[in-house]
Scaffold this motif. Structure first.
Motif, PDB file in Angstrom:
ATOM      1  N   GLU A 135      28.651  69.409  35.406  1.00  0.00           N
ATOM      2  CA  GLU A 135      29.089  69.305  36.793  1.00  0.00           C
ATOM      3  C   GLU A 135      28.630  67.983  37.394  1.00  0.00           C
ATOM      4  OE1 GLU A 135      27.476  73.134  38.194  1.00  0.00           O
ATOM      5  OE2 GLU A 135      29.586  73.740  38.468  1.00  0.00           O
ATOM      6  N   PRO A 136      29.374  67.437  38.376  1.00  0.00           N
ATOM      7  CA  PRO A 136      30.557  68.039  38.995  1.00  0.00           C
ATOM      8  C   PRO A 136      31.797  67.886  38.116  1.00  0.00           C
ATOM      9  CG  PRO A 136      30.119  65.901  39.970  1.00  0.00           C
ATOM     10  CD  PRO A 136      28.986  66.167  39.021  1.00  0.00           C
ATOM     11  N   LEU A 137      32.613  68.924  38.083  1.00  0.00           N
ATOM     12  CA  LEU A 137      33.864  68.885  37.338  1.00  0.00           C
ATOM     13  C   LEU A 137      34.920  68.137  38.152  1.00  0.00           C
ATOM     14  CD1 LEU A 137      33.843  72.553  36.019  1.00  0.00           C
ATOM     15  CD2 LEU A 137      33.351  70.478  34.715  1.00  0.00           C
ATOM     16  N   PRO A 138      35.885  67.496  37.471  1.00  0.00           N
ATOM     17  CA  PRO A 138      36.813  66.606  38.182  1.00  0.00           C
ATOM     18  C   PRO A 138      37.900  67.304  38.981  1.00  0.00           C
ATOM     19  CG  PRO A 138      37.341  66.665  35.842  1.00  0.00           C
ATOM     20  CD  PRO A 138      36.068  67.439  36.006  1.00  0.00           C
ATOM     21  N   TRP A 139      38.175  68.567  38.699  1.00  0.00           N
ATOM     22  CA  TRP A 139      39.279  69.251  39.353  1.00  0.00           C
ATOM     23  C   TRP A 139      38.757  70.067  40.520  1.00  0.00           C
ATOM     24  CZ3 TRP A 139      43.118  72.574  35.983  1.00  0.00           C
ATOM     25  CH2 TRP A 139      44.401  72.485  36.543  1.00  0.00           C
ATOM     26  N   PRO A 140      39.382  70.013  41.701  1.00  0.00           N
ATOM     27  CA  PRO A 140      38.885  70.769  42.864  1.00  0.00           C
ATOM     28  C   PRO A 140      38.763  72.258  42.558  1.00  0.00           C
ATOM     29  CG  PRO A 140      40.635  69.270  43.529  1.00  0.00           C
ATOM     30  CD  PRO A 140      40.595  69.242  42.030  1.00  0.00           C
ATOM     31  N   ASN A 141      37.792  72.879  43.206  1.00  0.00           N
ATOM     32  CA  ASN A 141      37.582  74.327  43.110  1.00  0.00           C
ATOM     33  C   ASN A 141      37.275  74.794  41.685  1.00  0.00           C
ATOM     34  OD1 ASN A 141      38.186  74.856  45.958  1.00  0.00           O
ATOM     35  ND2 ASN A 141      40.266  74.247  45.408  1.00  0.00           N
ATOM     36  N   SER A 142      36.532  73.971  40.945  1.00  0.00           N
ATOM     37  CA  SER A 142      36.159  74.301  39.574  1.00  0.00           C
ATOM     38  C   SER A 142      34.674  74.619  39.490  1.00  0.00           C
ATOM     39  CB  SER A 142      36.473  73.132  38.635  1.00  0.00           C
ATOM     40  OG  SER A 142      37.854  72.871  38.585  1.00  0.00           O
ATOM     41  N   THR A 143      34.351  75.676  38.747  1.00  0.00           N
ATOM     42  CA  THR A 143      32.971  76.098  38.532  1.00  0.00           C
ATOM     43  C   THR A 143      32.706  76.159  37.040  1.00  0.00           C
ATOM     44  OG1 THR A 143      32.998  77.439  40.555  1.00  0.00           O
ATOM     45  CG2 THR A 143      31.280  77.928  38.940  1.00  0.00           C
ATOM     46  N   LEU A 144      31.611  75.576  36.604  1.00  0.00           N
ATOM     47  CA  LEU A 144      31.266  75.544  35.191  1.00  0.00           C
ATOM     48  C   LEU A 144      30.485  76.797  34.816  1.00  0.00           C
ATOM     49  CD1 LEU A 144      31.202  73.892  32.530  1.00  0.00           C
ATOM     50  CD2 LEU A 144      29.028  72.920  33.341  1.00  0.00           C
ATOM     51  N   LEU A 145      30.907  77.433  33.708  1.00  0.00           N
ATOM     52  CA  LEU A 145      30.158  78.530  33.100  1.00  0.00           C
ATOM     53  C   LEU A 145      29.643  78.031  31.757  1.00  0.00           C
ATOM     54  CD1 LEU A 145      32.516  81.611  33.714  1.00  0.00           C
ATOM     55  CD2 LEU A 145      30.643  80.793  35.146  1.00  0.00           C
ATOM     56  N   SER A 146      28.334  78.005  31.584  1.00  0.00           N
ATOM     57  CA  SER A 146      27.759  77.500  30.338  1.00  0.00           C
ATOM     58  C   SER A 146      26.626  78.408  29.896  1.00  0.00           C
ATOM     59  CB  SER A 146      27.251  76.064  30.525  1.00  0.00           C
ATOM     60  OG  SER A 146      26.281  76.011  31.548  1.00  0.00           O
ATOM     61  N   GLY A 147      26.022  78.069  28.761  1.00  0.00           N
ATOM     62  CA  GLY A 147      24.944  78.892  28.227  1.00  0.00           C
ATOM     63  C   GLY A 147      25.510  80.085  27.488  1.00  0.00           C
ATOM     64  N   ASP A 148      25.069  81.283  27.849  1.00  0.00           N
ATOM     65  CA  ASP A 148      25.554  82.527  27.242  1.00  0.00           C
ATOM     66  C   ASP A 148      26.890  82.876  27.885  1.00  0.00           C
ATOM     67  OD1 ASP A 148      26.078  85.117  26.402  1.00  0.00           O
ATOM     68  OD2 ASP A 148      23.978  85.746  26.485  1.00  0.00           O
ATOM     69  N   ILE A 149      27.973  82.432  27.263  1.00  0.00           N
ATOM     70  CA  ILE A 149      29.302  82.569  27.862  1.00  0.00           C
ATOM     71  C   ILE A 149      29.696  84.032  28.066  1.00  0.00           C
ATOM     72  CG2 ILE A 149      31.753  82.050  27.588  1.00  0.00           C
ATOM     73  CD1 ILE A 149      29.923  79.613  28.221  1.00  0.00           C
ATOM     74  N   PRO A 150      29.568  84.908  27.067  1.00  0.00           N
ATOM     75  CA  PRO A 150      29.943  86.310  27.305  1.00  0.00           C
ATOM     76  C   PRO A 150      29.173  86.939  28.457  1.00  0.00           C
ATOM     77  CG  PRO A 150      29.764  85.903  24.954  1.00  0.00           C
ATOM     78  CD  PRO A 150      29.229  84.682  25.648  1.00  0.00           C
ATOM     79  N   ALA A 151      27.873  86.636  28.559  1.00  0.00           N
ATOM     80  CA  ALA A 151      27.084  87.199  29.659  1.00  0.00           C
ATOM     81  C   ALA A 151      27.563  86.663  31.001  1.00  0.00           C
ATOM     82  CB  ALA A 151      25.607  86.882  29.455  1.00  0.00           C
ATOM     83  N   ALA A 152      27.886  85.373  31.056  1.00  0.00           N
ATOM     84  CA  ALA A 152      28.360  84.780  32.300  1.00  0.00           C
ATOM     85  C   ALA A 152      29.697  85.386  32.720  1.00  0.00           C
ATOM     86  CB  ALA A 152      28.485  83.264  32.141  1.00  0.00           C
ATOM     87  N   VAL A 153      30.594  85.600  31.766  1.00  0.00           N
ATOM     88  CA  VAL A 153      31.895  86.185  32.079  1.00  0.00           C
ATOM     89  C   VAL A 153      31.730  87.648  32.479  1.00  0.00           C
ATOM     90  CG1 VAL A 153      34.150  86.812  31.136  1.00  0.00           C
ATOM     91  CG2 VAL A 153      33.176  84.561  30.642  1.00  0.00           C
ATOM     92  N   ALA A 154      30.834  88.364  31.812  1.00  0.00           N
ATOM     93  CA  ALA A 154      30.597  89.771  32.155  1.00  0.00           C
ATOM     94  C   ALA A 154      30.115  89.892  33.597  1.00  0.00           C
ATOM     95  CB  ALA A 154      29.591  90.380  31.195  1.00  0.00           C
ATOM     96  N   GLU A 155      29.239  89.005  34.017  1.00  0.00           N
ATOM     97  CA  GLU A 155      28.757  89.034  35.403  1.00  0.00           C
ATOM     98  C   GLU A 155      29.875  88.683  36.377  1.00  0.00           C
ATOM     99  OE1 GLU A 155      25.829  89.996  36.847  1.00  0.00           O
ATOM    100  OE2 GLU A 155      25.539  90.815  34.824  1.00  0.00           O
ATOM    101  N   LEU A 156      30.687  87.692  36.014  1.00  0.00           N
ATOM    102  CA  LEU A 156      31.810  87.297  36.861  1.00  0.00           C
ATOM    103  C   LEU A 156      32.784  88.455  37.019  1.00  0.00           C
ATOM    104  CD1 LEU A 156      33.197  84.917  38.324  1.00  0.00           C
ATOM    105  CD2 LEU A 156      34.261  84.330  36.132  1.00  0.00           C
ATOM    106  N   ARG A 157      33.010  89.175  35.947  1.00  0.00           N
ATOM    107  CA  ARG A 157      33.960  90.286  35.943  1.00  0.00           C
ATOM    108  C   ARG A 157      33.513  91.431  36.864  1.00  0.00           C
ATOM    109  NH1 ARG A 157      34.463  94.312  31.829  1.00  0.00           N
ATOM    110  NH2 ARG A 157      36.589  95.108  31.578  1.00  0.00           N
ATOM    111  N   LYS A 158      32.230  91.535  37.099  1.00  0.00           N
ATOM    112  CA  LYS A 158      31.712  92.599  37.972  1.00  0.00           C
ATOM    113  C   LYS A 158      31.936  92.323  39.451  1.00  0.00           C
ATOM    114  CE  LYS A 158      27.892  93.805  34.847  1.00  0.00           C
ATOM    115  NZ  LYS A 158      26.404  93.747  34.704  1.00  0.00           N
ATOM    116  N   THR A 159      32.220  91.070  39.788  1.00  0.00           N
ATOM    117  CA  THR A 159      32.355  90.721  41.196  1.00  0.00           C
ATOM    118  C   THR A 159      33.728  91.128  41.712  1.00  0.00           C
ATOM    119  OG1 THR A 159      33.147  88.500  40.692  1.00  0.00           O
ATOM    120  CG2 THR A 159      30.769  88.780  40.937  1.00  0.00           C
TER     121      THR A 159
END
Length: 202
Positions: free
Chosen positions: A97-121
């Protein structure tokens, strides 16, 4: 929020380079643009438009993110503003970060865990386009809620497939199907609640 794959595939499951000749030439792929070459399909456009309506967002692998950014931000198209304004979550352990495209959020590290948390929101669907490696990472963990596939009536014989060798065996329930005038079948599939198929032991 739900995670929904939305992709074009051929009868033999190829998802590589549907939009244009230079989209994805990995491994010498010679058939780029195979979906676009079939001409416009109003039913496909409407189906994608309904799913990608205002408020929905995207979950993308690094390669797809960079390709979509490079292409659509050079086009005079209504898709450009829609893509720029939509929330985008980018899965990568090499980007920063910062990523070049507006409204972009980086998910890194443990990708499945990050996506699982995102999916709960709470929130609207997040769509995965392209991003085959990301799909193969998330699918065995039950992190994909639906596949919306535009299945084109052609066989390419080569190319990267959506369900490649080694993909976890899965049973799907059919959510809906539409047959279009150009022969494309728009099909929605949901992984069966019982989860991945397990091979029976003899």
């Amino acid at each position: 929020m739900r995670i929904v794959v939305i992709n074009h595939v051929t009868l033999d499951g190829v998802m590589q380079g549907p939009g244009r000749s230079d989209e994805d030439t990995r491994d010498g792929f010679p058939h780029g643009g195979w979906a676009a070459e079939r001409g416009g399909d109003d039913d496909v456009t409407r189906a994608w438009g309904r799913r990608l309506a205002a408020g929905s967002g995207y979950l993308l692998g690094r390669r797809t993110y960079q390709d979509v950014l490079a292409h659509w931000n050079t086009q005079d198209s209504p898709f450009r503003d829609a893509l720029n304004n939509a929330p985008k979550y980018v899965v990568s352990n090499t980007l920063a970060e910062p990523l070049p495209w507006p409204n972009s959020t980086l998910l890194s590290g443990d990708i499945p865990a990050a996506v699982a948390e995102l999916r709960k929101t709470p929130g609207n669907d997040l769509h995965i386009m392209g991003s085959g490696a990301l799909i193969r990472t998330l699918a065995p963990l039950g992190l994909i809620d639906e596949y919306l596939l535009c299945i084109h009536p052609l066989v390419l014989g080569v190319g990267r497939r959506l369900f490649a060798d080694g993909f976890v065996p899965t049973t799907f329930d059919v959510a809906d199907t539409i047959s279009t005038a150009t022969g494309v079948i728009i099909a929605g599939y949901r992984p069966h609640p019982r989860g991945p198929v397990r091979a029976e032991r003899g």
